[in-house]
Motif scaffolding. Sequence first.
Motif, PDB file in Angstrom:
ATOM      1  N   HIS A   1       0.814  -1.207   0.000  1.00 18.04           N
ATOM      2  CA  HIS A   1       0.000   0.000   0.000  1.00 18.04           C
ATOM      3  C   HIS A   1       0.853   1.265   0.000  1.00 18.04           C
ATOM      4  O   HIS A   1       2.029   1.255   0.378  1.00 18.04           O
ATOM      5  CB  HIS A   1      -0.935  -0.008   1.217  1.00 18.04           C
ATOM      6  CG  HIS A   1      -2.015  -1.026   1.125  1.00 18.04           C
ATOM      7  ND1 HIS A   1      -3.102  -0.901   0.294  1.00 18.04           N
ATOM      8  CD2 HIS A   1      -2.170  -2.224   1.771  1.00 18.04           C
ATOM      9  CE1 HIS A   1      -3.882  -1.958   0.419  1.00 18.04           C
ATOM     10  NE2 HIS A   1      -3.338  -2.775   1.302  1.00 18.04           N
ATOM     11  N   PHE A   2       0.230   2.354  -0.423  1.00 19.34           N
ATOM     12  CA  PHE A   2       0.873   3.672  -0.375  1.00 19.34           C
ATOM     13  C   PHE A   2       1.089   4.072   1.082  1.00 19.34           C
ATOM     14  O   PHE A   2       0.305   3.701   1.971  1.00 19.34           O
ATOM     15  CB  PHE A   2      -0.026   4.719  -1.038  1.00 19.34           C
ATOM     16  CG  PHE A   2      -0.218   4.553  -2.520  1.00 19.34           C
ATOM     17  CD1 PHE A   2       0.670   5.131  -3.424  1.00 19.34           C
ATOM     18  CD2 PHE A   2      -1.291   3.827  -3.017  1.00 19.34           C
ATOM     19  CE1 PHE A   2       0.486   4.997  -4.799  1.00 19.34           C
ATOM     20  CE2 PHE A   2      -1.486   3.688  -4.384  1.00 19.34           C
ATOM     21  CZ  PHE A   2      -0.594   4.271  -5.275  1.00 19.34           C
ATOM     22  N   GLN A   3       2.097   4.854   1.341  1.00 14.26           N
ATOM     23  CA  GLN A   3       2.311   5.376   2.685  1.00 14.26           C
ATOM     24  C   GLN A   3       1.119   6.212   3.126  1.00 14.26           C
ATOM     25  O   GLN A   3       0.736   6.219   4.302  1.00 14.26           O
ATOM     26  CB  GLN A   3       3.590   6.228   2.740  1.00 14.26           C
ATOM     27  CG  GLN A   3       3.867   6.823   4.115  1.00 14.26           C
ATOM     28  CD  GLN A   3       3.962   5.768   5.207  1.00 14.26           C
ATOM     29  OE1 GLN A   3       4.635   4.757   5.042  1.00 14.26           O
ATOM     30  NE2 GLN A   3       3.281   6.000   6.334  1.00 14.26           N
ATOM     31  N   GLU A   4       0.498   6.907   2.176  1.00 11.62           N
ATOM     32  CA  GLU A   4      -0.665   7.728   2.507  1.00 11.62           C
ATOM     33  C   GLU A   4      -1.822   6.896   3.059  1.00 11.62           C
ATOM     34  O   GLU A   4      -2.655   7.406   3.823  1.00 11.62           O
ATOM     35  CB  GLU A   4      -1.125   8.517   1.272  1.00 11.62           C
ATOM     36  CG  GLU A   4      -0.197   9.645   0.845  1.00 11.62           C
ATOM     37  CD  GLU A   4       0.930   9.177  -0.062  1.00 11.62           C
ATOM     38  OE1 GLU A   4       1.609  10.049  -0.654  1.00 11.62           O
ATOM     39  OE2 GLU A   4       1.138   7.952  -0.198  1.00 11.62           O
ATOM     40  N   THR A   5      -1.891   5.630   2.657  1.00 10.17           N
ATOM     41  CA  THR A   5      -2.932   4.759   3.190  1.00 10.17           C
ATOM     42  C   THR A   5      -2.713   4.517   4.680  1.00 10.17           C
ATOM     43  O   THR A   5      -3.644   4.605   5.491  1.00 10.17           O
ATOM     44  CB  THR A   5      -2.960   3.417   2.437  1.00 10.17           C
ATOM     45  OG1 THR A   5      -3.160   3.671   1.034  1.00 10.17           O
ATOM     46  CG2 THR A   5      -4.085   2.519   2.949  1.00 10.17           C
ATOM     47  N   TYR A   6      -1.474   4.228   5.054  1.00  9.74           N
ATOM     48  CA  TYR A   6      -1.168   4.026   6.472  1.00  9.74           C
ATOM     49  C   TYR A   6      -1.342   5.330   7.260  1.00  9.74           C
ATOM     50  O   TYR A   6      -1.739   5.309   8.428  1.00  9.74           O
ATOM     51  CB  TYR A   6       0.243   3.474   6.632  1.00  9.74           C
ATOM     52  CG  TYR A   6       0.424   2.119   5.984  1.00  9.74           C
ATOM     53  CD1 TYR A   6      -0.126   0.982   6.561  1.00  9.74           C
ATOM     54  CD2 TYR A   6       1.113   1.987   4.786  1.00  9.74           C
ATOM     55  CE1 TYR A   6       0.014  -0.260   5.961  1.00  9.74           C
ATOM     56  CE2 TYR A   6       1.261   0.753   4.176  1.00  9.74           C
ATOM     57  CZ  TYR A   6       0.711  -0.376   4.768  1.00  9.74           C
ATOM     58  OH  TYR A   6       0.844  -1.597   4.166  1.00  9.74           O
ATOM     59  N   ASP A   7      -1.072   6.445   6.612  1.00  9.59           N
ATOM     60  CA  ASP A   7      -1.245   7.735   7.271  1.00  9.59           C
ATOM     61  C   ASP A   7      -2.704   7.969   7.638  1.00  9.59           C
ATOM     62  O   ASP A   7      -3.018   8.426   8.752  1.00  9.59           O
ATOM     63  CB  ASP A   7      -0.755   8.873   6.372  1.00  9.59           C
ATOM     64  CG  ASP A   7       0.752   8.859   6.164  1.00  9.59           C
ATOM     65  OD1 ASP A   7       1.458   8.201   6.965  1.00  9.59           O
ATOM     66  OD2 ASP A   7       1.221   9.504   5.203  1.00  9.59           O
TER      67      ASP A   7
END
Length: 240
Positions: free
Chosen positions: A72-78
Motif C-alpha cells: 500500500h501507499f504510505q498515505e494509506t497508512y497515514d
Amino acid sequence: MITYQNWITPDISFDSDSETKGALEVLEWAYSTYGDEILYSCSFGVEGSVLIDLISKVNPFAQVVFLDTGLHFQETYDVINSVKEAYPNLTIILKKPLLTLEEQEVQYGKALWKSSPNLCCQLRKIEPLQESLAHVTAWISGLRREQSPTRRHVQYINRDEKFKKVKICPLIHWTWKDVWRYVHKHQLPYHALHDRGYPSIGCHPCTQPAFDENDLRSGRWAGQAKLECGLHEDTRGTLS
C-alpha cells in the motif's frame, strides 16, 4: 438471524430517500441483528471515511479489518493512523497475508502483481479476508453502484457466494458527490491521494490516477483486463 446457510429475503425495508440514503438505517439493522458477528472490511478510501463515521454512531466499538498486503501507499497508512486517533474505541485490525513479499517472490517469482495479478490478489487479499470472516456471519463493504459496471446491481443486503456470508452494502445509492459532501460537512479524515487524481486506491503497483472521468476505477490495473481484485464477485442481492 439471516445467515448464508438459511438465507431468506429479509422482511424489512430501508428509506433510500433518508438523509444518509438508507445507510444509517442499514447499519442500525446490521449491528442489532449480528452484534459481534459482523465486521467491516475497509480499504480506507473516501467511502471508508464515511462508513467508519456512520458505523461509529451505531457501534463505536465495532471491528474494522484492513487487508494489509504490504504493497500500500504510505498515505494509506497515514489515513489509518488519523482514523485511529479520531475513533479511538474502534478495533482496527491490519490483516497481513500468510506469505511475506519476500516469501511470495521465492515461491512465485518477482513482482507477481505483474505476471499474475489475480494470483497476487488471491494470496494477499482474498485469502486474508477469508480468514478474517471465518468467525463472523456478516460483513460490511463500501460498494456503491456508481463505481463501476460490475457493481451496478449490488443491494443493501446480499448473499455473498464467494465467502459464504451475508454482505451488507450501506452506500449503494450514494454518488461521488454525496460521499464528498458528507466528508466535508463532518470534517472527516480522508486519504491524501484523493486530492491528487486517485478516486480509487489499492496497492501502489496496480493503482494510477484515473484517466477516465466517467470511470472512477479507470486507474486500477490500467492496461490489464482486470476490473476487480476478486473480493466483490459473486454477490447476489435482495434489497434495493
